[in-house]
Write an enzyme that holds these catalytic residues in place. Structure first.
Site, PDB file in Angstrom:
ATOM      1  N   ARG A  92      12.185  -1.746  10.854  1.00 49.31           N
ATOM      2  CA  ARG A  92      11.131  -1.356  11.803  1.00 49.31           C
ATOM      3  C   ARG A  92      11.043  -2.374  12.935  1.00 49.31           C
ATOM      4  O   ARG A  92      11.126  -3.566  12.685  1.00 49.31           O
ATOM      5  CB  ARG A  92       9.776  -1.276  11.075  1.00 49.31           C
ATOM      6  CG  ARG A  92       9.487   0.098  10.483  1.00 49.31           C
ATOM      7  CD  ARG A  92       8.300   0.108   9.572  1.00 49.31           C
ATOM      8  NE  ARG A  92       7.116  -0.557  10.103  1.00 49.31           N
ATOM      9  CZ  ARG A  92       5.927  -0.568   9.488  1.00 49.31           C
ATOM     10  NH1 ARG A  92       5.777   0.066   8.340  1.00 49.31           N
ATOM     11  NH2 ARG A  92       4.902  -1.189  10.014  1.00 49.31           N
ATOM     12  N   LYS A 129       0.832  -1.210   0.000  1.00 45.89           N
ATOM     13  CA  LYS A 129       0.000   0.000   0.000  1.00 45.89           C
ATOM     14  C   LYS A 129       0.870   1.265   0.000  1.00 45.89           C
ATOM     15  O   LYS A 129       0.656   2.180  -0.794  1.00 45.89           O
ATOM     16  CB  LYS A 129      -0.932   0.014   1.231  1.00 45.89           C
ATOM     17  CG  LYS A 129      -1.806  -1.231   1.343  1.00 45.89           C
ATOM     18  CD  LYS A 129      -2.767  -1.162   2.527  1.00 45.89           C
ATOM     19  CE  LYS A 129      -2.085  -1.238   3.884  1.00 45.89           C
ATOM     20  NZ  LYS A 129      -1.479  -2.533   4.205  1.00 45.89           N
ATOM     21  N   ARG A 157      12.141  -5.816   4.563  1.00 47.28           N
ATOM     22  CA  ARG A 157      11.929  -4.369   4.432  1.00 47.28           C
ATOM     23  C   ARG A 157      12.951  -3.567   5.248  1.00 47.28           C
ATOM     24  O   ARG A 157      13.254  -3.896   6.388  1.00 47.28           O
ATOM     25  CB  ARG A 157      10.511  -4.034   4.900  1.00 47.28           C
ATOM     26  CG  ARG A 157      10.237  -2.530   4.947  1.00 47.28           C
ATOM     27  CD  ARG A 157       8.779  -2.207   4.885  1.00 47.28           C
ATOM     28  NE  ARG A 157       8.029  -2.603   6.053  1.00 47.28           N
ATOM     29  CZ  ARG A 157       6.695  -2.476   6.148  1.00 47.28           C
ATOM     30  NH1 ARG A 157       6.012  -1.974   5.134  1.00 47.28           N
ATOM     31  NH2 ARG A 157       6.063  -2.848   7.233  1.00 47.28           N
ATOM     32  N   ARG A 163       0.441  -9.218  13.570  1.00 45.53           N
ATOM     33  CA  ARG A 163      -0.189  -8.255  12.654  1.00 45.53           C
ATOM     34  C   ARG A 163      -1.063  -8.981  11.639  1.00 45.53           C
ATOM     35  O   ARG A 163      -2.124  -8.485  11.264  1.00 45.53           O
ATOM     36  CB  ARG A 163       0.882  -7.411  11.950  1.00 45.53           C
ATOM     37  CG  ARG A 163       1.441  -6.316  12.865  1.00 45.53           C
ATOM     38  CD  ARG A 163       2.831  -5.850  12.457  1.00 45.53           C
ATOM     39  NE  ARG A 163       2.883  -5.265  11.140  1.00 45.53           N
ATOM     40  CZ  ARG A 163       4.019  -5.159  10.426  1.00 45.53           C
ATOM     41  NH1 ARG A 163       5.148  -5.615  10.905  1.00 45.53           N
ATOM     42  NH2 ARG A 163       3.989  -4.589   9.253  1.00 45.53           N
ATOM     43  N   ARG A 219      -8.987   0.409   9.240  1.00 52.19           N
ATOM     44  CA  ARG A 219      -8.509  -0.934   9.540  1.00 52.19           C
ATOM     45  C   ARG A 219      -9.536  -1.741  10.337  1.00 52.19           C
ATOM     46  O   ARG A 219      -9.294  -2.902  10.636  1.00 52.19           O
ATOM     47  CB  ARG A 219      -7.246  -0.808  10.388  1.00 52.19           C
ATOM     48  CG  ARG A 219      -5.977  -1.297   9.729  1.00 52.19           C
ATOM     49  CD  ARG A 219      -4.845  -0.996  10.692  1.00 52.19           C
ATOM     50  NE  ARG A 219      -3.641  -1.677  10.418  1.00 52.19           N
ATOM     51  CZ  ARG A 219      -2.642  -1.217   9.684  1.00 52.19           C
ATOM     52  NH1 ARG A 219      -2.752  -0.055   9.075  1.00 52.19           N
ATOM     53  NH2 ARG A 219      -1.540  -1.919   9.535  1.00 52.19           N
TER      54      ARG A 219
HETATM   55  P1  ADP Z   1       1.597  -2.433   8.070  1.00 48.38           P
HETATM   56  O1  ADP Z   1       0.425  -2.155   7.197  1.00 48.38           O
HETATM   57  O2  ADP Z   1       2.789  -2.925   7.314  1.00 48.38           O
HETATM   58  O3  ADP Z   1       1.279  -3.248   9.284  1.00 48.38           O
HETATM   59  P2  ADP Z   1       1.522   0.295   9.083  1.00 48.38           P
HETATM   60  O4  ADP Z   1       2.686   1.207   9.004  1.00 48.38           O
HETATM   61  O5  ADP Z   1       0.326   0.606   8.264  1.00 48.38           O
HETATM   62  O6  ADP Z   1       2.143  -1.109   8.682  1.00 48.38           O
HETATM   63  O7  ADP Z   1       1.047   0.106  10.591  1.00 48.38           O
HETATM   64  C1  ADP Z   1       1.932  -0.193  11.628  1.00 48.38           C
HETATM   65  C2  ADP Z   1       1.176  -0.289  12.939  1.00 48.38           C
HETATM   66  O8  ADP Z   1       0.553   0.965  13.267  1.00 48.38           O
HETATM   67  C3  ADP Z   1       0.039  -1.294  12.985  1.00 48.38           C
HETATM   68  O9  ADP Z   1       0.489  -2.600  13.289  1.00 48.38           O
HETATM   69  C4  ADP Z   1      -0.851  -0.710  14.117  1.00 48.38           C
HETATM   70  O10 ADP Z   1      -0.316  -0.987  15.383  1.00 48.38           O
HETATM   71  C5  ADP Z   1      -0.725   0.771  13.898  1.00 48.38           C
HETATM   72  N1  ADP Z   1      -1.788   1.294  12.994  1.00 48.38           N
HETATM   73  C6  ADP Z   1      -1.622   1.804  11.742  1.00 48.38           C
HETATM   74  N2  ADP Z   1      -2.793   2.187  11.215  1.00 48.38           N
HETATM   75  C7  ADP Z   1      -3.747   1.910  12.145  1.00 48.38           C
HETATM   76  C8  ADP Z   1      -5.164   2.049  12.195  1.00 48.38           C
HETATM   77  N3  ADP Z   1      -5.866   2.561  11.172  1.00 48.38           N
HETATM   78  N4  ADP Z   1      -5.805   1.643  13.328  1.00 48.38           N
HETATM   79  C9  ADP Z   1      -5.138   1.129  14.356  1.00 48.38           C
HETATM   80  N5  ADP Z   1      -3.806   0.956  14.383  1.00 48.38           N
HETATM   81  C10 ADP Z   1      -3.107   1.340  13.289  1.00 48.38           C
END
Ligand code: ADP
Ligand code: ZN
Length: 218
Positions: free
Chosen positions: A161, A13, A128, A172, A89
């Protein structure tokens, strides 16, 4: 144009949004980036939400929605539109986003489901690497930097990360299957879902989205 990007962690994404935001002239809003910035800044919110991110869980809906609402309200008047990456999400967030947007007389054009297989996603996340200074994303095998450990764009140091370790990745994925996958149905029911094969490499995925935008996806 308002597009929501859906798909598992590692589906690509952020890579897609970064590749297309300038060409499409949209704002790229990544809740993951917003959250990591809060944590890095050591703000009160950052301290509160760090533990969720480090365990691979979700930050509470109210906290994330407040961040998103702030970002939208401070930027929507330029009419550029958005690519939402990592938000919504949960079903609650999807409903909140519709509410925030409709309050501003805006609405989502479509949700792009980037469908990727488990092996591909795991391989992408474990390999990554991210630039500490500018946030550019690399992959040890698929998109290596020219000099190992150094960002091509700015010379910054690359790091892994803390949530890109195997145990947290597994969490996750479970959280994704339980909370985020169901919102695909939310957008399907609205007639807004488009699906692309996100196992393909970044350039093919980029072209697939451009084809959808040009009405060539049928
Ligand atoms: P990825 O999609 O690779 O897991 P992101 O950078 O989108 O990585 O998200 C990393 C973390 O940030 C998630 O595992 C969660 O803890 C938090 N996070 C991101 N977006 C949201 C969201 N919309 N709602 C709740 N937690 C979120
Ligand atoms: Zn950099």
């Amino acid at each position: 144009m308002i597009i929501v990007l859906l798909g598992a962690p590692g589906a690509g994404k952020g890579t897609l949004a970064t590749a297309l935001k300038d060409q499409l002239g949209v704002h790229h809003i990544s809740t993951g980036d917003l959250i990591r910035a809060e944590i890095k800044a050591g703000s009160a919110i950052g301290l509160e939400i760090k533990r969720y991110v480090e365990s691979g869980g979700l930050v509470p809906d109210e906290v994330v929605t407040k961040m998103i609402e702030g970002k939208i309200k401070s930027s929507y008047t330029d009419g550029k539109g958005y690519m939402f990456d990592g938000y919504p999400r949960t079903n609650a967030q999807a409903a909140d986003l519709d509410k925030i947007l409709s309050g501003l007389k805006l609405n989502i054009n479509f949700a792009l489901y980037m469908e990727a297989s488990m092996d591909v996603v795991l391989m992408r996340l474990t390999g990554r690497r991210v630039c500490k200074s500018c946030g550019a994303v690399y992959h040890l095998k698929n998109m290596p930097s020219k000099v190992a450990g150094v960002c091509d764009a700015c010379g910054g140091a690359l790091y892994q990360r803390t949530d890109d370790n195997e145990e947290t990745i597994r969490n996750r994925m479970t959280v994704y299957a339980d909370n985020t996958k169901p919102i695909i149905d939310f957008y399907k029911a609205q007639g807004k879902l488009k699906t692309i094969n996100a196992d393909k490499d970044a350039e093919d995925v980029r072209v697939a989205l451009l084809n959808i935008l040009n009405g060539k996806d049928v």
